[in-house]
Scaffold this motif. Structure first.
Motif, mmCIF file in Angstrom:
data_model
loop_
_atom_site.group_PDB
_atom_site.id
_atom_site.type_symbol
_atom_site.label_atom_id
_atom_site.label_comp_id
_atom_site.label_asym_id
_atom_site.label_seq_id
_atom_site.Cartn_x
_atom_site.Cartn_y
_atom_site.Cartn_z
ATOM 1 N N TYR A 34 0.850 -1.192 0.000
ATOM 2 C CA TYR A 34 0.000 0.000 0.000
ATOM 3 C C TYR A 34 0.885 1.241 0.000
ATOM 4 O O TYR A 34 2.038 1.190 0.431
ATOM 5 C CB TYR A 34 -0.924 -0.020 1.222
ATOM 6 C CG TYR A 34 -1.678 -1.324 1.319
ATOM 7 C CD1 TYR A 34 -2.817 -1.546 0.554
ATOM 8 C CD2 TYR A 34 -1.199 -2.375 2.105
ATOM 9 C CE1 TYR A 34 -3.474 -2.763 0.589
ATOM 10 C CE2 TYR A 34 -1.859 -3.602 2.143
ATOM 11 C CZ TYR A 34 -2.996 -3.793 1.387
ATOM 12 O OH TYR A 34 -3.635 -4.986 1.402
ATOM 13 N N PRO A 35 0.332 2.385 -0.450
ATOM 14 C CA PRO A 35 1.142 3.608 -0.455
ATOM 15 C C PRO A 35 1.652 3.899 0.964
ATOM 16 O O PRO A 35 0.957 3.619 1.940
ATOM 17 C CB PRO A 35 0.151 4.684 -0.906
ATOM 18 C CG PRO A 35 -0.946 3.951 -1.603
ATOM 19 C CD PRO A 35 -1.013 2.603 -0.976
ATOM 20 N N ASP A 37 1.858 6.376 2.906
ATOM 21 C CA ASP A 37 1.037 7.140 3.850
ATOM 22 C C ASP A 37 -0.323 6.489 4.086
ATOM 23 O O ASP A 37 -1.203 7.077 4.700
ATOM 24 C CB ASP A 37 0.870 8.578 3.362
ATOM 25 C CG ASP A 37 0.446 8.646 1.903
ATOM 26 O OD1 ASP A 37 0.587 7.620 1.200
ATOM 27 O OD2 ASP A 37 -0.030 9.705 1.459
ATOM 28 N N HIS A 38 -0.534 5.290 3.572
ATOM 29 C CA HIS A 38 -1.811 4.606 3.790
ATOM 30 C C HIS A 38 -1.596 3.188 4.288
ATOM 31 O O HIS A 38 -2.301 2.268 3.891
ATOM 32 C CB HIS A 38 -2.633 4.593 2.501
ATOM 33 C CG HIS A 38 -3.108 5.949 2.097
ATOM 34 N ND1 HIS A 38 -4.139 6.597 2.734
ATOM 35 C CD2 HIS A 38 -2.670 6.811 1.137
ATOM 36 C CE1 HIS A 38 -4.328 7.792 2.176
ATOM 37 N NE2 HIS A 38 -3.443 7.942 1.210
ATOM 38 N N TYR B 77 -6.838 3.995 -9.667
ATOM 39 C CA TYR B 77 -6.832 2.597 -9.261
ATOM 40 C C TYR B 77 -7.948 1.802 -9.928
ATOM 41 O O TYR B 77 -9.042 2.322 -10.144
ATOM 42 C CB TYR B 77 -7.025 2.463 -7.747
ATOM 43 C CG TYR B 77 -5.923 3.074 -6.923
ATOM 44 C CD1 TYR B 77 -4.698 2.435 -6.799
ATOM 45 C CD2 TYR B 77 -6.122 4.288 -6.270
ATOM 46 C CE1 TYR B 77 -3.689 3.000 -6.038
ATOM 47 C CE2 TYR B 77 -5.112 4.855 -5.513
ATOM 48 C CZ TYR B 77 -3.896 4.207 -5.399
ATOM 49 O OH TYR B 77 -2.902 4.759 -4.643
ATOM 50 N N TYR B 120 -5.923 -3.504 -7.005
ATOM 51 C CA TYR B 120 -6.096 -4.370 -5.844
ATOM 52 C C TYR B 120 -7.243 -5.333 -6.117
ATOM 53 O O TYR B 120 -8.292 -4.918 -6.619
ATOM 54 C CB TYR B 120 -6.414 -3.552 -4.589
ATOM 55 C CG TYR B 120 -5.257 -2.704 -4.110
ATOM 56 C CD1 TYR B 120 -4.188 -3.265 -3.432
ATOM 57 C CD2 TYR B 120 -5.229 -1.332 -4.376
ATOM 58 C CE1 TYR B 120 -3.118 -2.488 -3.012
ATOM 59 C CE2 TYR B 120 -4.161 -0.550 -3.963
ATOM 60 C CZ TYR B 120 -3.107 -1.137 -3.275
ATOM 61 O OH TYR B 120 -2.050 -0.366 -2.868
ATOM 62 N N HIS B 161 -2.119 -6.452 -6.538
ATOM 63 C CA HIS B 161 -2.020 -7.020 -5.196
ATOM 64 C C HIS B 161 -3.335 -7.671 -4.796
ATOM 65 O O HIS B 161 -4.404 -7.195 -5.181
ATOM 66 C CB HIS B 161 -1.713 -5.930 -4.170
ATOM 67 C CG HIS B 161 -0.477 -5.150 -4.464
ATOM 68 N ND1 HIS B 161 0.775 -5.692 -4.381
ATOM 69 C CD2 HIS B 161 -0.305 -3.860 -4.867
ATOM 70 C CE1 HIS B 161 1.672 -4.769 -4.705
ATOM 71 N NE2 HIS B 161 1.039 -3.649 -5.016
ATOM 72 N N GLU B 182 -9.251 0.514 2.904
ATOM 73 C CA GLU B 182 -8.451 1.527 3.596
ATOM 74 C C GLU B 182 -8.208 1.151 5.055
ATOM 75 O O GLU B 182 -7.643 1.936 5.820
ATOM 76 C CB GLU B 182 -9.147 2.894 3.514
ATOM 77 C CG GLU B 182 -9.152 3.469 2.112
ATOM 78 C CD GLU B 182 -9.851 4.819 2.011
ATOM 79 O OE1 GLU B 182 -10.275 5.363 3.052
ATOM 80 O OE2 GLU B 182 -9.982 5.328 0.887
ATOM 81 N N TYR B 201 -8.395 6.111 -1.241
ATOM 82 C CA TYR B 201 -7.535 7.201 -0.750
ATOM 83 C C TYR B 201 -7.952 8.550 -1.373
ATOM 84 O O TYR B 201 -7.112 9.419 -1.582
ATOM 85 C CB TYR B 201 -6.059 6.921 -1.060
ATOM 86 C CG TYR B 201 -5.595 5.532 -0.713
ATOM 87 C CD1 TYR B 201 -5.863 4.981 0.553
ATOM 88 C CD2 TYR B 201 -4.906 4.745 -1.632
ATOM 89 C CE1 TYR B 201 -5.449 3.698 0.881
ATOM 90 C CE2 TYR B 201 -4.482 3.462 -1.305
ATOM 91 C CZ TYR B 201 -4.762 2.946 -0.053
ATOM 92 O OH TYR B 201 -4.355 1.677 0.263
ATOM 93 N N ARG B 203 -8.770 9.067 -4.342
ATOM 94 C CA ARG B 203 -8.287 9.188 -5.718
ATOM 95 C C ARG B 203 -9.239 8.483 -6.690
ATOM 96 O O ARG B 203 -9.977 7.582 -6.288
ATOM 97 C CB ARG B 203 -6.895 8.551 -5.822
ATOM 98 C CG ARG B 203 -5.870 9.272 -4.969
ATOM 99 C CD ARG B 203 -4.644 8.418 -4.748
ATOM 100 N NE ARG B 203 -3.700 9.102 -3.875
ATOM 101 C CZ ARG B 203 -2.623 8.515 -3.349
ATOM 102 N NH1 ARG B 203 -2.361 7.256 -3.599
ATOM 103 N NH2 ARG B 203 -1.817 9.203 -2.561
#
Lengths: 185, 452
Positions: A34-35, A37-38, B77, B120, B161, B182, B201, B203
Motif C-alpha cells: 500500500y502507499p 502514507d496509507h 486505481y 487491488y 495485489h 483503507e 484514498y 483518488r
C-alpha cells in the motif's frame, strides 16, 4: 458489546502478544503493498495474521500489537476487529467448524448437518467442547452453494456433506496436532 | 451448445498455471492492447461490446470507465471486487480457483485503458485458499513479465495485489469495499462523490466485479462488436450463472444471454431439472436480494411472453410480476421448501450483515427477522403480514446504500406472491412448529393468475 470488561478482555494479567520474526516479516511485506502514507490499509490482513499467531482469537494485547505496528490508535483496530465476523474476540476451540446455513445450503440440508454436529459434539452453535478441541459456529453464505451443504474449518472448505463425512472429519481433526487457521501460516 | 468465452479452457489440464494458460491462447489480449492499441481504443471496444457489470447492478462497464476523473499527477486505481458474498452466487470463486490467470490477464488491458498503474483484488477472507492461488498466479505473471515495469516494452507499468477481507457482506458494495480496503469498518459512503472521482484514498477509482474484468479478455481479443453479437438487445455477451438449490445439477454454467429460463432449468446441458422429481414452486434468479418468482411467472412473463435469461426479460413486469438477473445466483425451490422459512433465513442474513449506519436498515432488518421468526415458529397472527409489509416498505429507498433495498425486496416479493403461505403459518401454529412441515406434507398451491 464484546469488549465490556470480561476476563478475556483484561489488559493486565493476560498473555502478552509478540509477533514472531516470521510473522513480522510477512506483515512488512503486506504493508509494502500500500502507499507509504496509507499503511492502515494493511489492517485486515494483519489482523488475520495476529489471530493465527494468537491461537485463533484476537486478545486486547494482540490488537494493540497491530495498532503499534501500523502506528495508529488502539481504537482504530478495536472498531475494525468488532465489525468483521471472521475475527474472534474470545478464545475458540482448536478446530472451528463453521457451517453455512443460508438459504441455498438450507435447501440442501444444512440444518441437518448442524443438528448432527450438535448431537455428536454435545454443543450448540457458539459453543466449545469441554476439551477445547471443537467450536461450532453457524455462518452466512460462504459461496459454495453448488456444493452444499458445506462447512469451513480454517482455510479449508468441506463440501457435499453427509453425516458420515462429518463424522470422518471430526475423527480426523481429533487426531490432527495442528490448529486449523484461516491463514496457512 | 452455448458459446463459451470465459470457461472455454476451464477443464484443460494445468490451466491454473501460466504455461498451460499461455498455451491455450492466454495473454493474447495483453499483446494486442499494449502493442497495437491506444487506451482510448480499448475503452471504445468495451463500450461497443455493451458489457454490463456482472456483480449485480448491470451498469454499462464502458460508461463507468469513461466517468473516471483524470487529474494530472494523481494515481488512479482499478479495484477488483472479489468479495462475492451474495447468497446463491459462487461464480467468481470458480473462475479464480480454476483459471486465475484469466482475471490477471483482464486486469492488464483494463488498467491500460484507465491509465491505472495499481490494481487491488479485494477477495473475501473466507476464500483464503483462493487468495493463495491468485498470489501464486500473480507471482508467475511478474516472473514472465506480464506485470511489473514496462510491460512488453510498452512503457506501461502495473502492480497487482491481493487484499483479503474478513467476512462482511456489505463490503461487496463498492464504497464499503473501499472503506474496508483503507483499513476501516465497511460503512458505505454517501454518493456523490462517486468512486470514479473520489475513490480509494480519495483518488479516482473504478470498482469492477471479477467476471466483468474477465470478460474484457474476449472483448479485446475479438473486438467489441463481435462480443455484442451474442445475446439479446442490451443484454450482450455471456454470463456465468451459479445454479443451486433444488436442482439435479448444481454448478456454474456459462450461458449466452437470451437462453429461455425454462431451457436453463430443465435441459441436461444446465440445471437438469428440479430435483427429487418434485414440482417447481419458486425460483430466485439473481441472488438473494432479487425478488422471488413463483413457478407460474418463471417461464413466462405476465404478458405470456417466454421469459429469457437477460437483464430485461427477467425484470419484465417490474417488481409486481418480475425479478432481476442480479449477480446470476439462480436457486430453485421445489414444493417441499417453505417460503416463509427461507424468507426468515434471508432476513436473518440481512440483519446479521447490516453495517448499522442507517436506522431504517439497522432496526428494520431486525424487526423483519423477528416477525418472520414468529411466523415460522407458529407465533404470528394473520395481521402480522401487514405489519411485516409496513416495515419492509419503510426501509426501501431510505438508506445510504442499496443494502436496505436488497433486504426489503425479498420480503416484499414473498408476501406479494406467497401470502397464502404466510396465512397458513398464522392459522396452523402446531403444524409449522415442525421445521420440516412442508417436507412432510407439501402445501397445496393454487396457481394465481397474473394476467392483465
Amino acid at each position: 458489546m464484546e469488549h465490556a470488561n470480561r476476563p478475556h478482555n483484561a489488559t493486565e494479567g493476560v498473555a502478552p502478544f509478540i509477533f514472531t520474526e516470521e510473522a513480522l516479516a510477512e506483515c512488512r511485506t503486506i504493508i509494502g503493498r500500500y502507499p507509504a502514507d496509507h499503511s492502515k490499509s494493511a489492517m485486515l490482513p494483519l489482523l488475520h495474521i495476529a489471530q493465527t499467531e494468537n491461537k485463533g482469537w484476537l486478545s486486547v494485547p494482540a490488537m494493540d500489537a497491530v495498532a503499534k505496528l501500523l502506528q495508529i490508535q488502539y481504537i482504530e483496530v478495536y472498531e475494525v476487529a468488532t465489525f468483521y465476523s471472521m475475527y474472534n474476540l474470545h478464545p475458540m476451540g482448536k478446530h472451528v467448524l463453521e457451517v453455512c446455513h443460508t438459504v441455498p445450503c438450507m435447501l440442501r440440508g444444512a440444518d441437518d448437518v448442524v443438528a448432527h454436529i450438535e448431537k455428536r459434539l454435545g454443543i450448540k452453535p457458539g459453543g466449545t467442547t469441554e476439551d477445547g478441541l471443537f467450536s461450532l459456529k453457524t455462518v452466512e453464505c460462504l459461496g459454495s452453494c453448488g456444493t452444499a451443504p458445506m462447512l469451513q474449518c480454517g482455510a479449508k472448505y468441506h463440501e457435499h456433506l453427509t453425516p458420515e463425512k462429518v463424522d470422518d472429519l471430526i475423527e480426523k481433526l481429533r487426531m490432527q496436532p495442528e490448529r486449523d487457521n484461516y491463514t496457512d501460516r | 451448445m452455448s458459446r463459451k468465452l470465459l470457461l472455454e479452457h476451464i477443464d484443460k489440464p494445468g490451466i491454473r498455471g501460466l504455461e498451460a494458460y499461455r498455451a491455450n491462447g492466454g495473454y493474447r489480449s495483453v499483446e494486442k492492447a499494449l502493442k497495437s492499441m491506444s487506451p482510448e481504443a480499448v475503452l471504445e471496444e468495451v463500450k461497443k461490446s455493451g458489457l454490463r457489470g456482472r456483480g449485480g447492478a448491470g451498469f454499462p462497464t464502458g460508461m463507468k470507465w469513461s466517468f473516471l476523473a483524470k487529474p494530472e499527477g494523481v494515481p488512479r486505481y482499478l479495484v477488483v471486487n472479489a468479495d462475492e458474498s451474495e447468497p446463491g452466487t459462487f461464480k467468481d470463486r470458480y473462475l479464480m480457483e480454476k483459471i486465475p490467470h484469466l482475471l490477471i490477464e483482464g486486469i492488464i488491458p483494463s488498467c491500460f485503458a484507465m491509465g491505472a498503474n495499481t490494481s487491488y483484488i479485494y477477495i473475501r477472507g473466507e476464500y483464503f485458499y483462493v487468495a493463495r492461488i491468485l498470489e501464486q498466479a500473480i507471482a508467475e505473471a511478474y516472473a514472465a513479465g506480464w506485470l511489473g515495469k514496462n510491460i512488453l516494452g510498452s512503457g506501461f507499468d502495473l502492480d497487482v495485489h491481493v487484499h483479503t477481507g474478513a467476512g462482511a457482506y456489505i463490503c461487496g458494495e463498492e464504497t464499503a469495499l473501499l472503506e474496508s480496503l483503507e483499513g476501516k469498518r465497511g460503512n458505505p459512503r454517501i454518493k456523490p462523490p462517486f468512486p470514479a472521482v473520489k475513490g480509494l484514498y480519495g483518488r479516482p477509482t473504478v470498482v469492477n466485479n471479477v467476471e466483468t474484468i474477465c470478460a474484457v479478455v474476449p472483448i479485446v481479443n475479438d473486438g467489441g462488436e463481435e462480443y455484442a453479437k451474442i445475446g439479446v438487445g442490451r443484454s450482450t455477451g455471456t454470463k456465468l450463472i451459479s445454479a443451486g438449490g433444488h436442482i439435479n445439477k448444481p454448478g456454474v454454467y456459462e450461458i449466452e444471454l437470451g437462453v429461455p429460463v425454462e431451457e436453463f432449468l430443465n435441459s441436461d446441458e444446465y440445471c437438469g431439472g428440479v430435483s427429487g422429481g418434485r414440482p417447481l414452486k419458486a425460483c430466485i434468479p439473481g441472488g438473494s436480494s432479487v425478488p422471488i418468482l413463483p413457478a407460474e411467472l418463471l417461464f413466462r412473463t405476465a404478458k405470456f411472453e417466454t421469459r429469457l435469461m437477460t437483464y430485461e426479460s427477467l425484470s419484465d413486469g417490474g417488481f409486481q410480476t418480475g425479478s432481476m438477473l442480479g449477480s446470476g445466483g439462480f436457486y430453485v425451490f421445489n414444493d417441499t421448501a417453505c417460503i416463509v422459512r427461507s424468507t426468515w433465513n434471508h432476513s436473518r442474513f440481512y440483519h446479521h450483515e447490516s453495517c448499522g449506519q442507517c436506522s431504517p436498515c439497522r432496526e428494520g432488518t431486525g424487526w423483519m427477522e423477528k416477525i418472520l421468526y414468529r411466523f415460522e415458529h407458529g407465533l404470528a397472527r394473520t395481521d402480522d403480514i401487514d405489519l411485516l409489509w409496513d416495515v419492509q416498505r419503510r426501509i426501501e429507498g431510505n438508506t445510504i446504500c442499496p443494502f436496505g433495498d436488497a433486504a426489503a425486496w425479498p420480503v416484499a416479493a414473498a408476501i406479494r406472491h406467497f401470502r397464502d403461505e404466510f396465512e397458513y403459518h398464522a392459522t396452523h401454529p402446531t403444524k409449522v412448529k415442525d421445521p420440516k412441515h412442508f417436507e412432510k406434507e407439501p402445501m397445496k398451491r393454487v396457481e394465481r393468475s397474473y394476467a392483465g
